[in-house]
Design a protein around this motif. Sequence first.
Motif, PDB file in Angstrom:
ATOM      1  N   PHE A   1     -27.122 -18.185  -1.438  1.00 16.73           N
ATOM      2  CA  PHE A   1     -26.015 -19.129  -1.287  1.00 16.73           C
ATOM      3  C   PHE A   1     -25.401 -19.475  -2.636  1.00 16.73           C
ATOM      4  N   ASN A   2     -26.198 -19.511  -3.676  1.00 14.78           N
ATOM      5  CA  ASN A   2     -25.680 -19.726  -5.021  1.00 14.78           C
ATOM      6  C   ASN A   2     -24.767 -18.568  -5.431  1.00 14.78           C
ATOM      7  N   TRP A   3     -25.176 -17.343  -5.125  1.00 20.64           N
ATOM      8  CA  TRP A   3     -24.341 -16.181  -5.432  1.00 20.64           C
ATOM      9  C   TRP A   3     -23.013 -16.240  -4.675  1.00 20.64           C
ATOM     10  N   ILE A   4     -23.046 -16.671  -3.434  1.00 24.61           N
ATOM     11  CA  ILE A   4     -21.806 -16.794  -2.656  1.00 24.61           C
ATOM     12  C   ILE A   4     -20.870 -17.786  -3.326  1.00 24.61           C
ATOM     13  N   ASP A   5     -21.396 -18.928  -3.732  1.00 21.92           N
ATOM     14  CA  ASP A   5     -20.575 -19.926  -4.435  1.00 21.92           C
ATOM     15  C   ASP A   5     -19.990 -19.356  -5.724  1.00 21.92           C
ATOM     16  N   GLU A   6     -20.802 -18.668  -6.500  1.00 22.78           N
ATOM     17  CA  GLU A   6     -20.346 -18.101  -7.774  1.00 22.78           C
ATOM     18  C   GLU A   6     -19.299 -17.007  -7.561  1.00 22.78           C
ATOM     19  N   LEU A   7     -19.494 -16.162  -6.569  1.00 17.95           N
ATOM     20  CA  LEU A   7     -18.511 -15.114  -6.276  1.00 17.95           C
ATOM     21  C   LEU A   7     -17.180 -15.719  -5.840  1.00 17.95           C
ATOM     22  N   ASN A   8     -17.229 -16.718  -4.978  1.00 15.53           N
ATOM     23  CA  ASN A   8     -15.995 -17.372  -4.533  1.00 15.53           C
ATOM     24  C   ASN A   8     -15.258 -18.023  -5.701  1.00 15.53           C
ATOM     25  N   LYS A   9     -16.003 -18.541  -6.639  1.00 20.20           N
ATOM     26  CA  LYS A   9     -15.430 -19.240  -7.779  1.00 20.20           C
ATOM     27  C   LYS A   9     -14.884 -18.270  -8.836  1.00 20.20           C
ATOM     28  N   PHE A  10     -15.665 -17.258  -9.195  1.00 18.16           N
ATOM     29  CA  PHE A  10     -15.318 -16.403 -10.331  1.00 18.16           C
ATOM     30  C   PHE A  10     -14.781 -15.023  -9.948  1.00 18.16           C
ATOM     31  N   ALA A  11     -14.948 -14.619  -8.704  1.00 15.86           N
ATOM     32  CA  ALA A  11     -14.453 -13.308  -8.265  1.00 15.86           C
ATOM     33  C   ALA A  11     -13.854 -13.433  -6.872  1.00 15.86           C
ATOM     34  N   PRO A  12     -12.740 -14.172  -6.758  1.00 12.86           N
ATOM     35  CA  PRO A  12     -12.184 -14.459  -5.429  1.00 12.86           C
ATOM     36  C   PRO A  12     -11.670 -13.233  -4.674  1.00 12.86           C
ATOM     37  N   THR A  13     -11.513 -12.107  -5.338  1.00 13.05           N
ATOM     38  CA  THR A  13     -11.070 -10.901  -4.625  1.00 13.05           C
ATOM     39  C   THR A  13     -12.224 -10.217  -3.903  1.00 13.05           C
ATOM     40  N   LEU A  14     -13.448 -10.591  -4.231  1.00  8.67           N
ATOM     41  CA  LEU A  14     -14.609 -10.044  -3.540  1.00  8.67           C
ATOM     42  C   LEU A  14     -14.932 -10.913  -2.326  1.00  8.67           C
ATOM     43  N   LYS A  15     -15.424 -10.306  -1.278  1.00  7.60           N
ATOM     44  CA  LYS A  15     -15.754 -11.019  -0.048  1.00  7.60           C
ATOM     45  C   LYS A  15     -17.270 -10.978   0.151  1.00  7.60           C
ATOM     46  N   PRO A  16     -17.955 -12.107  -0.105  1.00  4.55           N
ATOM     47  CA  PRO A  16     -19.414 -12.121   0.056  1.00  4.55           C
ATOM     48  C   PRO A  16     -19.849 -12.343   1.500  1.00  4.55           C
ATOM     49  N   TYR A  17     -20.918 -11.669   1.878  1.00  8.13           N
ATOM     50  CA  TYR A  17     -21.533 -11.836   3.189  1.00  8.13           C
ATOM     51  C   TYR A  17     -23.033 -11.992   2.991  1.00  8.13           C
ATOM     52  N   HIS A  18     -23.629 -12.947   3.686  1.00  9.42           N
ATOM     53  CA  HIS A  18     -25.074 -13.125   3.643  1.00  9.42           C
ATOM     54  C   HIS A  18     -25.650 -12.329   4.798  1.00  9.42           C
ATOM     55  N   LEU A  19     -26.478 -11.364   4.501  1.00 12.43           N
ATOM     56  CA  LEU A  19     -27.002 -10.471   5.531  1.00 12.43           C
ATOM     57  C   LEU A  19     -27.710 -11.233   6.646  1.00 12.43           C
ATOM     58  N   GLN A  20     -28.400 -12.291   6.325  1.00 13.39           N
ATOM     59  CA  GLN A  20     -29.136 -13.061   7.323  1.00 13.39           C
ATOM     60  C   GLN A  20     -28.209 -13.708   8.345  1.00 13.39           C
ATOM     61  N   ALA A  21     -26.998 -14.061   7.929  1.00 14.46           N
ATOM     62  CA  ALA A  21     -26.105 -14.821   8.798  1.00 14.46           C
ATOM     63  C   ALA A  21     -25.191 -13.933   9.654  1.00 14.46           C
ATOM     64  N   GLN A  22     -25.283 -12.651   9.527  1.00 13.43           N
ATOM     65  CA  GLN A  22     -24.350 -11.757  10.215  1.00 13.43           C
ATOM     66  C   GLN A  22     -25.106 -10.750  11.086  1.00 13.43           C
ATOM     67  N   GLU A  23     -24.364 -10.049  11.929  1.00 13.77           N
ATOM     68  CA  GLU A  23     -24.911  -8.919  12.670  1.00 13.77           C
ATOM     69  C   GLU A  23     -25.191  -7.818  11.648  1.00 13.77           C
ATOM     70  N   LYS A  24     -26.425  -7.555  11.387  1.00 16.15           N
ATOM     71  CA  LYS A  24     -26.833  -6.717  10.267  1.00 16.15           C
ATOM     72  C   LYS A  24     -26.260  -5.303  10.303  1.00 16.15           C
ATOM     73  N   GLN A  25     -26.450  -4.592  11.391  1.00 21.34           N
ATOM     74  CA  GLN A  25     -26.016  -3.190  11.452  1.00 21.34           C
ATOM     75  C   GLN A  25     -24.504  -3.062  11.303  1.00 21.34           C
ATOM     76  N   SER A  26     -23.735  -3.854  12.038  1.00 24.81           N
ATOM     77  CA  SER A  26     -22.284  -3.737  11.957  1.00 24.81           C
ATOM     78  C   SER A  26     -21.768  -4.203  10.593  1.00 24.81           C
TER      79      SER A  26
END
Length: 95
Positions: free
Chosen positions: A3-28
């Motif tokens: 979650f810290n990485w997601i916050d940092e990516l949103n802040k410093f690299a807004p063109t990247l789209k972070p996804y947390h594997l645990q929170a999503q349908e893993k295979q798709s």
Amino acid sequence: VCFNWIDELNKFAPTLKPYHLQAQEKQSLIDKAGPYDVILCSYGLLQYHDKLLADKNWGTIIIDEAQAIKNAQTKRWKAVMNLKGKNRIALSGTP
């Protein structure tokens, strides 16, 4: 840490789209991951889903807290080494 990485990516690299594997349908999520997508995964999930993650050719693999994979006899180390990617970066240490 993910979650810290997601916050940092949103802040410093807004063109990247972070996804947390645990929170999503893993295979798709893994199948659809593109050049600007960042898939974040804990070491625990990496070990549990090692085959699923090792089947994809990643653009860049970044390992945070790399001291956690220093023992080559562990499942964690083997799971990390089975990942396929064009680039690899290992981060370790606390500032």
